[in-house]
Design a protein around this motif. Sequence first.
Motif, short mmCIF file in Angstrom:
data_model
loop_
_atom_site.label_atom_id
_atom_site.label_comp_id
_atom_site.label_asym_id
_atom_site.label_seq_id
_atom_site.Cartn_x
_atom_site.Cartn_y
_atom_site.Cartn_z
N LYS A 1 0.83 -1.13 -0.04
CA LYS A 1 -0.07 0.09 0.16
C LYS A 1 0.91 1.29 0.15
O LYS A 1 2.23 1.21 0.40
CB LYS A 1 -0.87 -0.06 1.28
N GLU B 1 0.44 5.28 1.28
CA GLU B 1 -0.31 6.08 2.40
C GLU B 1 0.06 7.73 2.10
O GLU B 1 1.41 7.87 2.07
CB GLU B 1 -0.22 5.63 3.66
N ARG C 1 -3.79 5.41 0.03
CA ARG C 1 -4.76 5.55 1.05
C ARG C 1 -4.42 6.74 1.69
O ARG C 1 -3.55 7.14 1.88
CB ARG C 1 -4.91 4.46 2.00
N THR D 1 -9.44 4.80 0.31
CA THR D 1 -8.94 4.30 -0.94
C THR D 1 -8.76 5.37 -2.16
O THR D 1 -10.14 5.37 -2.55
CB THR D 1 -8.79 3.02 -1.38
#
Length: 627
Positions: A61, A63, A208, A235
């Motif tokens: 992911k 961020e 995110r 998201t």
Amino acid sequence: MAKKQFKAESKRLLDLMVNSIYTHKEIFLREIISNASDACDKLCYQALTDEAVGMNRGDFKIEIAADKDKRTLTVSDNGIGMNKEDLENNLGIIASSGSLRFKQELGEDAKDTDVIGQFGVGFYSAFMVSEKITVVTKKYGSDTAWKWVSSGADGYTITECEKDSVGTDIIMQIKPDTDDEKYGEFLEAWRLQELVRKYSDYIRFPIRMEVSKTRQKEGSPEDQPEYETYTEVDTLNSMVPIWQRPKAEVTAEEYNKFYRDKFRDYADPQRVIYVSVEGMVSYKALLFVPGATPFDYYTKEYEKGLQLYSNGVLIMDKCADLLPEHFRFVRGVVDSPDLSLNISRELLQHDRQLKIIAKNLEKQIKTELLKLLKEDREGYEKFWKNFGRQLKYGVVGEYGQHKDLLCDLLLFYSSTEKKPVTLEEYAARTKEDQKYIYYAAGETAEKIDKLPQTESLRDAGTEILYFTEEVDEFCAQTLMKFQEKEFRSVLDQEIEEGAEKKAEEAAEAHKPVFDFVKEALGDAVQDVKASARLKSHPVCLTAGEGMSFEMEKYFQSVQPEAAFKAQRILELNVDHPAFKALENAVDADPEKAKKYAVLLYNQALLIAGLPLEDPSGYTDLVCELMQ
């Protein structure tokens, strides 16, 4: 630790990158996110052969966190991270790309990754909006984390630090706002969301961000509700582009929604064209033929072009080179991993790949339009109303080099079918001995129907194409012929056998009348002659060689100062009662005969759709002759 100097050419090079390479400051977020994606991709690739990584694709992911009070913007990833040596090589040397080295080391296997970086300068674009950048990173397999800090060209420091997990945090200290630049916009959640969706929507790892939202308090009355603010991690990106999904798995509704949202159109597209090519240049394209004409389509403000992506990252919002002018109405996206991008990833270094893609897309669009024409005639006629004129411009443009490509897509209104027909349909209906494709030009089909010059052809059952747009005659002149049949104006139609000789005899027999009319009208007409084509009408006006009356009207509308003018040849029907009245007046009352000559000339102008030089004088003349 003492500050180190950049190993690349110096302050001037970094200054160049920050101030000259990138056109828009907002690009920095795309570059930082792309680097984070590369880091995730590298560890994801390693996980395929190293079970100790303990992560699968769904675990990675990116961020984003903004702190308005501290004016910091942080982009974090849980990718492969960097050690001290990597920091020295990747961030200490401007224009040294770790991603490029990674791809080179993979060789043929590199095509299975989505690694984006090539030049090693994207990271430094963050200095366009940041007065200081801190990088905190820990490499997979290492126990030590490192911190890299720099305020720009003066150099950088690298120190050991603490970090619990593998990956990298890029912490940007956003510059203060000035009168000219509002850097604070890059700390606003809505702006960050907008930039992610614009440039990085198809990064294949989730991006995110914690977003503030408002909801009605539980238990508060409906008539006087109370609200509370809460935060939620959203998201921001869709990750998998619709064009990367198997075509069979995407519904028509999904394509329509993508088109409406992406291109801000209220109407569904009329046609969806999906293209997937593997070869010298691999790419995927999702193209749309709009269902309605954009309000600014036929204006200078309209910009053509397809959105161009490289591995899901937006490179150009409107790449005009991907579309030929005749298909400028098409909208869509092209995504290719094989583009040779320039250092800023905003432009292409050279256009060889682009030309290959553009040529293939042109063929594909033509194929789809032909398919629409043959399988859904009503749908094609709807498309034609929206964009048919553009195809005609395409025939005329660039000295006719696209006429063979476009000629079988053209439609023209038919005098016999009373609807638009193709040139192929017209040619299939022609009589065996018919040498020409006849056309007549005018403002509307109704007005052309009443032209005296069409009468004899219509009485004979000959089909005539009606040209009602200014580009039509230019189109016919460019095409010259179709299936060996030449285009010919009804004004130049072949005269029935014997009619020409009869007209010549009539002209000789009534020579004094024709000479009188020519003298009365003076320079207004090039010639006055007996007509070989008029049947029930008394008069018509024809143009000489070269420019037609419709062309004259067009040039008058776009270049009124140029005074382009077609020749005016007045044709008189010697068998019409009006000619008899004129002839009698020439002998009995020459002054009245002059007025008859002016009257007939003005009537011919009106029939041809040409302006009268003196409308008031014409009205007075009609009234005088009525008394």
